[in-house]
Design a protein around this motif. Sequence first.
Motif, short mmCIF file in Angstrom:
data_model
loop_
_atom_site.label_atom_id
_atom_site.label_comp_id
_atom_site.label_asym_id
_atom_site.label_seq_id
_atom_site.Cartn_x
_atom_site.Cartn_y
_atom_site.Cartn_z
N LEU A 11 0.82 -1.21 0.00
CA LEU A 11 0.00 0.00 0.00
C LEU A 11 0.85 1.26 0.00
O LEU A 11 0.44 2.29 -0.53
CB LEU A 11 -0.92 0.02 1.23
CG LEU A 11 -1.90 -1.16 1.34
CD1 LEU A 11 -2.55 -1.17 2.73
CD2 LEU A 11 -2.97 -1.08 0.26
N ASN A 12 2.03 1.17 0.61
CA ASN A 12 2.93 2.32 0.69
C ASN A 12 4.37 1.83 0.56
O ASN A 12 4.77 0.89 1.23
CB ASN A 12 2.76 3.06 2.02
CG ASN A 12 1.39 3.68 2.18
OD1 ASN A 12 1.08 4.69 1.57
ND2 ASN A 12 0.55 3.05 2.99
N ALA A 13 5.14 2.49 -0.30
CA ALA A 13 6.54 2.12 -0.50
C ALA A 13 7.45 3.06 0.28
O ALA A 13 7.26 4.28 0.24
CB ALA A 13 6.91 2.15 -1.97
N SER A 14 8.41 2.50 1.00
CA SER A 14 9.34 3.27 1.81
C SER A 14 10.75 3.14 1.27
O SER A 14 11.04 2.20 0.50
CB SER A 14 9.29 2.79 3.27
OG SER A 14 7.99 2.92 3.81
N PRO A 15 11.66 4.03 1.66
CA PRO A 15 13.05 3.89 1.24
C PRO A 15 13.61 2.52 1.60
O PRO A 15 13.33 2.00 2.68
CB PRO A 15 13.76 5.01 2.01
CG PRO A 15 12.70 6.03 2.26
CD PRO A 15 11.44 5.24 2.48
N SER A 16 14.38 1.95 0.71
CA SER A 16 15.03 0.64 0.85
C SER A 16 14.07 -0.53 0.67
O SER A 16 14.49 -1.69 0.76
CB SER A 16 15.77 0.50 2.19
OG SER A 16 16.87 1.41 2.23
N TRP A 17 12.81 -0.25 0.41
CA TRP A 17 11.83 -1.32 0.24
C TRP A 17 11.36 -1.45 -1.20
O TRP A 17 10.32 -2.05 -1.47
CB TRP A 17 10.62 -1.07 1.15
CG TRP A 17 10.90 -1.31 2.60
CD1 TRP A 17 11.56 -0.48 3.46
CD2 TRP A 17 10.52 -2.45 3.36
NE1 TRP A 17 11.61 -1.04 4.71
CE2 TRP A 17 10.99 -2.25 4.68
CE3 TRP A 17 9.83 -3.63 3.06
CZ2 TRP A 17 10.79 -3.18 5.70
CZ3 TRP A 17 9.62 -4.56 4.08
CH2 TRP A 17 10.10 -4.33 5.38
N TYR B 109 10.66 -5.20 -2.75
CA TYR B 109 9.59 -5.87 -2.03
C TYR B 109 8.26 -5.16 -2.25
O TYR B 109 7.24 -5.80 -2.55
CB TYR B 109 9.93 -5.92 -0.54
CG TYR B 109 8.92 -6.68 0.30
CD1 TYR B 109 8.89 -8.07 0.29
CD2 TYR B 109 8.02 -6.01 1.11
CE1 TYR B 109 7.98 -8.77 1.06
CE2 TYR B 109 7.10 -6.70 1.89
CZ TYR B 109 7.09 -8.08 1.87
OH TYR B 109 6.18 -8.78 2.63
N ALA B 110 8.25 -3.84 -2.13
CA ALA B 110 7.02 -3.08 -2.32
C ALA B 110 6.50 -3.23 -3.75
O ALA B 110 5.29 -3.38 -3.97
CB ALA B 110 7.23 -1.61 -1.98
N ALA B 111 7.40 -3.21 -4.72
CA ALA B 111 6.97 -3.38 -6.11
C ALA B 111 6.29 -4.73 -6.30
O ALA B 111 5.26 -4.84 -6.99
CB ALA B 111 8.16 -3.26 -7.04
N SER B 112 6.85 -5.77 -5.69
CA SER B 112 6.23 -7.10 -5.81
C SER B 112 4.86 -7.13 -5.15
O SER B 112 3.93 -7.78 -5.65
CB SER B 112 7.15 -8.17 -5.20
OG SER B 112 7.19 -8.09 -3.79
N LYS B 113 4.71 -6.42 -4.04
CA LYS B 113 3.44 -6.43 -3.33
C LYS B 113 2.40 -5.51 -3.97
O LYS B 113 1.20 -5.81 -3.93
CB LYS B 113 3.67 -6.06 -1.86
CG LYS B 113 4.47 -7.10 -1.09
CD LYS B 113 3.77 -8.45 -1.06
CE LYS B 113 4.47 -9.45 -0.16
NZ LYS B 113 3.75 -10.74 -0.07
#
Length: 228
Positions: free
Chosen positions: A134-140, A143-147
């Motif tokens: 739902l929200n992408a953070s620095p260094s993520w 993982y965030a793109a996959s989710k």
Amino acid sequence: MATHLITGASSGIGAALARALYERGDALVLLARNEERAQQLVAVFPDATTLVADLEHPESLRASLGERMPATLDSVLHVAGVVDLGPVSELPAEVWRRTLDVNLAAPAELTRLALPALRATRGRVVFVNSGAGLNASPSWSAYAASKFGLRALADALRAEERGSGVRVTSVFPGRTATPMQQKVHEQEGAEYDEAEWIRPESVVTAVLTALDLPRDADLTDIRVRPGA
């Protein structure tokens, strides 16, 4: 008796979910990454069907599962996942590839293979996503793109399968006390105290609610956050 196919049943949320379904008498089909992990699952869930399938290679799933895919399934529960943190400037292509394969491409391919069995029962697909979906953070980023992609997969699948009766739920847990979370803390250089985070069993409660919901209603997106 309901039959559920589960990925990630070796630890964390997946293990808690498999245990809850097993204890209430449901039939389990568990996917393990290799024979060693399969034997470990057999020791814990002796009545379950355990299949070896490598989610890091989604293109191999059809050959690995072959005719062992059940004819009917009441649910497919996607819980397995990987996480490797780092800024975009440092994450190599192999990390991106592994993350997207395990967290996104494998769930898509496994769902495709399971759809005939799910349509036969008008079953449910559950994607255990993440707050990072739902929200992408620095260094993520990876993982965030996959989710984020997993959320898109769920939304598209829900619209496509509406006529078949197959229902689709995304569960978005916040930080949960699992071995993956411990690994995240190690990557962040932070101390890990499992008491600070959501218990896996609490996430399982949300999943079971979706599975057991009568057909006059639906749960499409569930957010689970740490309590006060």
